[in-house]
Write a protein that holds these residues in place. Sequence first.
Motif, PDB file in Angstrom:
ATOM      1  N   VAL A  30       0.846  -1.189   0.000  1.00  0.00           N
ATOM      2  CA  VAL A  30       0.000   0.000   0.000  1.00  0.00           C
ATOM      3  C   VAL A  30       0.880   1.237   0.000  1.00  0.00           C
ATOM      4  CG1 VAL A  30      -1.719   1.334   1.275  1.00  0.00           C
ATOM      5  CG2 VAL A  30      -1.889  -1.165   1.196  1.00  0.00           C
ATOM      6  N   GLN A  31       0.540   2.217  -0.826  1.00  0.00           N
ATOM      7  CA  GLN A  31       1.289   3.476  -0.819  1.00  0.00           C
ATOM      8  C   GLN A  31       0.378   4.631  -1.193  1.00  0.00           C
ATOM      9  OE1 GLN A  31       4.518   3.432  -3.610  1.00  0.00           O
ATOM     10  NE2 GLN A  31       3.238   2.895  -5.337  1.00  0.00           N
ATOM     11  N   LEU A  32       0.819   5.822  -0.773  1.00  0.00           N
ATOM     12  CA  LEU A  32       0.130   7.055  -1.128  1.00  0.00           C
ATOM     13  C   LEU A  32       1.025   7.858  -2.047  1.00  0.00           C
ATOM     14  CD1 LEU A  32      -1.339   8.277   2.288  1.00  0.00           C
ATOM     15  CD2 LEU A  32      -2.531   7.088   0.458  1.00  0.00           C
ATOM     16  N   GLN A  33       0.461   8.395  -3.088  1.00  0.00           N
ATOM     17  CA  GLN A  33       1.200   9.211  -4.042  1.00  0.00           C
ATOM     18  C   GLN A  33       0.525  10.572  -4.144  1.00  0.00           C
ATOM     19  OE1 GLN A  33       4.071   8.298  -5.831  1.00  0.00           O
ATOM     20  NE2 GLN A  33       4.137  10.440  -6.473  1.00  0.00           N
ATOM     21  N   ALA A  34       1.258  11.604  -3.721  1.00  0.00           N
ATOM     22  CA  ALA A  34       0.718  12.967  -3.779  1.00  0.00           C
ATOM     23  C   ALA A  34       1.320  13.716  -4.951  1.00  0.00           C
ATOM     24  CB  ALA A  34       1.021  13.700  -2.477  1.00  0.00           C
ATOM     25  N   ASN A  36      -2.124  11.982   4.253  1.00  0.00           N
ATOM     26  CA  ASN A  36      -2.104  10.938   5.274  1.00  0.00           C
ATOM     27  C   ASN A  36      -3.416  10.186   5.204  1.00  0.00           C
ATOM     28  OD1 ASN A  36      -3.208  10.487   8.326  1.00  0.00           O
ATOM     29  ND2 ASN A  36      -1.061   9.909   8.148  1.00  0.00           N
ATOM     30  N   ALA A  37      -3.355   8.879   5.393  1.00  0.00           N
ATOM     31  CA  ALA A  37      -4.591   8.097   5.339  1.00  0.00           C
ATOM     32  C   ALA A  37      -4.513   6.929   6.314  1.00  0.00           C
ATOM     33  CB  ALA A  37      -4.834   7.591   3.928  1.00  0.00           C
ATOM     34  N   GLU A  38      -5.643   6.618   6.894  1.00  0.00           N
ATOM     35  CA  GLU A  38      -5.765   5.447   7.763  1.00  0.00           C
ATOM     36  C   GLU A  38      -6.335   4.318   6.890  1.00  0.00           C
ATOM     37  OE1 GLU A  38      -8.418   7.014  10.697  1.00  0.00           O
ATOM     38  OE2 GLU A  38      -6.779   7.655  11.995  1.00  0.00           O
ATOM     39  N   ILE A  39      -5.501   3.316   6.655  1.00  0.00           N
ATOM     40  CA  ILE A  39      -5.845   2.279   5.677  1.00  0.00           C
ATOM     41  C   ILE A  39      -5.795   0.907   6.315  1.00  0.00           C
ATOM     42  CG2 ILE A  39      -5.127   1.176   3.522  1.00  0.00           C
ATOM     43  CD1 ILE A  39      -3.998   3.882   2.642  1.00  0.00           C
ATOM     44  N   ILE A  40      -6.798   0.094   5.993  1.00  0.00           N
ATOM     45  CA  ILE A  40      -6.774  -1.311   6.368  1.00  0.00           C
ATOM     46  C   ILE A  40      -6.417  -2.101   5.111  1.00  0.00           C
ATOM     47  CG2 ILE A  40      -8.070  -3.264   7.262  1.00  0.00           C
ATOM     48  CD1 ILE A  40      -9.832  -1.291   8.764  1.00  0.00           C
ATOM     49  N   PRO A  41      -5.232  -2.690   5.065  1.00  0.00           N
ATOM     50  CA  PRO A  41      -4.866  -3.511   3.910  1.00  0.00           C
ATOM     51  C   PRO A  41      -5.682  -4.798   3.880  1.00  0.00           C
ATOM     52  CG  PRO A  41      -2.930  -2.828   5.170  1.00  0.00           C
ATOM     53  CD  PRO A  41      -4.125  -2.536   6.009  1.00  0.00           C
ATOM     54  N   ARG A  42      -5.814  -5.388   2.710  1.00  0.00           N
ATOM     55  CA  ARG A  42      -6.582  -6.629   2.588  1.00  0.00           C
ATOM     56  C   ARG A  42      -5.972  -7.768   3.391  1.00  0.00           C
ATOM     57  NH1 ARG A  42     -10.688  -6.614  -0.882  1.00  0.00           N
ATOM     58  NH2 ARG A  42     -10.798  -4.944  -2.429  1.00  0.00           N
ATOM     59  N   ILE A  43      -4.672  -7.747   3.581  1.00  0.00           N
ATOM     60  CA  ILE A  43      -4.006  -8.865   4.252  1.00  0.00           C
ATOM     61  C   ILE A  43      -4.013  -8.705   5.761  1.00  0.00           C
ATOM     62  CG2 ILE A  43      -2.513  -9.282   2.286  1.00  0.00           C
ATOM     63  CD1 ILE A  43      -0.246  -7.941   3.864  1.00  0.00           C
ATOM     64  N   SER A  44      -4.600  -7.649   6.264  1.00  0.00           N
ATOM     65  CA  SER A  44      -4.520  -7.377   7.691  1.00  0.00           C
ATOM     66  C   SER A  44      -5.865  -6.900   8.217  1.00  0.00           C
ATOM     67  CB  SER A  44      -3.467  -6.314   7.970  1.00  0.00           C
ATOM     68  OG  SER A  44      -3.497  -5.906   9.319  1.00  0.00           O
ATOM     69  N   ALA A  45      -6.141  -7.208   9.473  1.00  0.00           N
ATOM     70  CA  ALA A  45      -7.357  -6.700  10.095  1.00  0.00           C
ATOM     71  C   ALA A  45      -7.100  -5.403  10.826  1.00  0.00           C
ATOM     72  CB  ALA A  45      -7.903  -7.736  11.069  1.00  0.00           C
ATOM     73  N   ARG A  46      -5.849  -4.944  10.768  1.00  0.00           N
ATOM     74  CA  ARG A  46      -5.469  -3.735  11.484  1.00  0.00           C
ATOM     75  C   ARG A  46      -5.489  -2.526  10.575  1.00  0.00           C
ATOM     76  NH1 ARG A  46       0.090  -3.619  14.226  1.00  0.00           N
ATOM     77  NH2 ARG A  46      -0.611  -1.460  14.290  1.00  0.00           N
ATOM     78  N   LYS A  47      -5.665  -1.359  11.211  1.00  0.00           N
ATOM     79  CA  LYS A  47      -5.594  -0.094  10.507  1.00  0.00           C
ATOM     80  C   LYS A  47      -4.194   0.470  10.652  1.00  0.00           C
ATOM     81  CE  LYS A  47      -8.968   2.642  11.454  1.00  0.00           C
ATOM     82  NZ  LYS A  47      -9.806   3.642  12.152  1.00  0.00           N
ATOM     83  N   ASP A  65      -1.393   3.707   9.524  1.00  0.00           N
ATOM     84  CA  ASP A  65      -1.269   5.112   9.141  1.00  0.00           C
ATOM     85  C   ASP A  65      -0.236   5.211   8.015  1.00  0.00           C
ATOM     86  OD1 ASP A  65      -0.633   8.202  10.910  1.00  0.00           O
ATOM     87  OD2 ASP A  65      -2.430   7.554   9.847  1.00  0.00           O
ATOM     88  N   TYR A  66      -0.657   5.733   6.874  1.00  0.00           N
ATOM     89  CA  TYR A  66       0.257   5.860   5.741  1.00  0.00           C
ATOM     90  C   TYR A  66       0.444   7.330   5.397  1.00  0.00           C
ATOM     91  CZ  TYR A  66      -0.235   0.857   4.860  1.00  0.00           C
ATOM     92  OH  TYR A  66      -0.206  -0.505   4.976  1.00  0.00           O
ATOM     93  N   TRP A  67       1.652   7.649   4.923  1.00  0.00           N
ATOM     94  CA  TRP A  67       1.979   9.003   4.504  1.00  0.00           C
ATOM     95  C   TRP A  67       2.428   9.008   3.052  1.00  0.00           C
ATOM     96  CZ3 TRP A  67       1.367  13.378   7.455  1.00  0.00           C
ATOM     97  CH2 TRP A  67       1.115  13.189   8.821  1.00  0.00           C
ATOM     98  N   GLY A  68       2.012  10.043   2.341  1.00  0.00           N
ATOM     99  CA  GLY A  68       2.544  10.273   1.002  1.00  0.00           C
ATOM    100  C   GLY A  68       3.914  10.911   1.093  1.00  0.00           C
ATOM    101  N   GLN A  69       4.559  11.060  -0.039  1.00  0.00           N
ATOM    102  CA  GLN A  69       5.938  11.525  -0.067  1.00  0.00           C
ATOM    103  C   GLN A  69       6.058  13.043   0.057  1.00  0.00           C
ATOM    104  OE1 GLN A  69       4.122  11.125  -2.639  1.00  0.00           O
ATOM    105  NE2 GLN A  69       4.741  12.491  -4.281  1.00  0.00           N
TER     106      GLN A  69
END
Length: 120
Positions: free
Chosen positions: A1-5, A95-106, A108-112
């Motif tokens: 998972v990644q964020l692209q700004a 910034n986004a709070e993301i739940i990946p498909r492989i995980s039940a956890r949320k 925190d991801y940051w863009g560059q």
Amino acid sequence: VQLQAYGGGLVQAGGSLRLSCAASGSILSIDDMDWYRQAPGKQRELVAAMTSGGSTNYADSVKGRFTISRDNAKNTVYLQMNSLKPEETAVYYCNAEIIPRISARKYDYWGQGTQVTVSS
């Protein structure tokens, strides 16, 4: 998972810019999506936030001039910035709070970060 700004650049005072930030990868769901900024020598600050349900929150300094929006189908958040001021020159981060498909956890991801420079 990644964020692209993207979408930053050089603009004159009073001008406008629109930032975009897209989340990609194996994503189950996204909760809050936010924009922060960090000016040289200053702490990172929250500019605008938006929940998955559409509720928004803005820093007092940008109310009435900035608008956050998102396209949940595209996993993308936008920041429309109008009437920009020189003191708003900064690196803008998504910034986004993301739940990946492989995980039940949320997580925190940051863009560059994308540079916004407002000239006087």
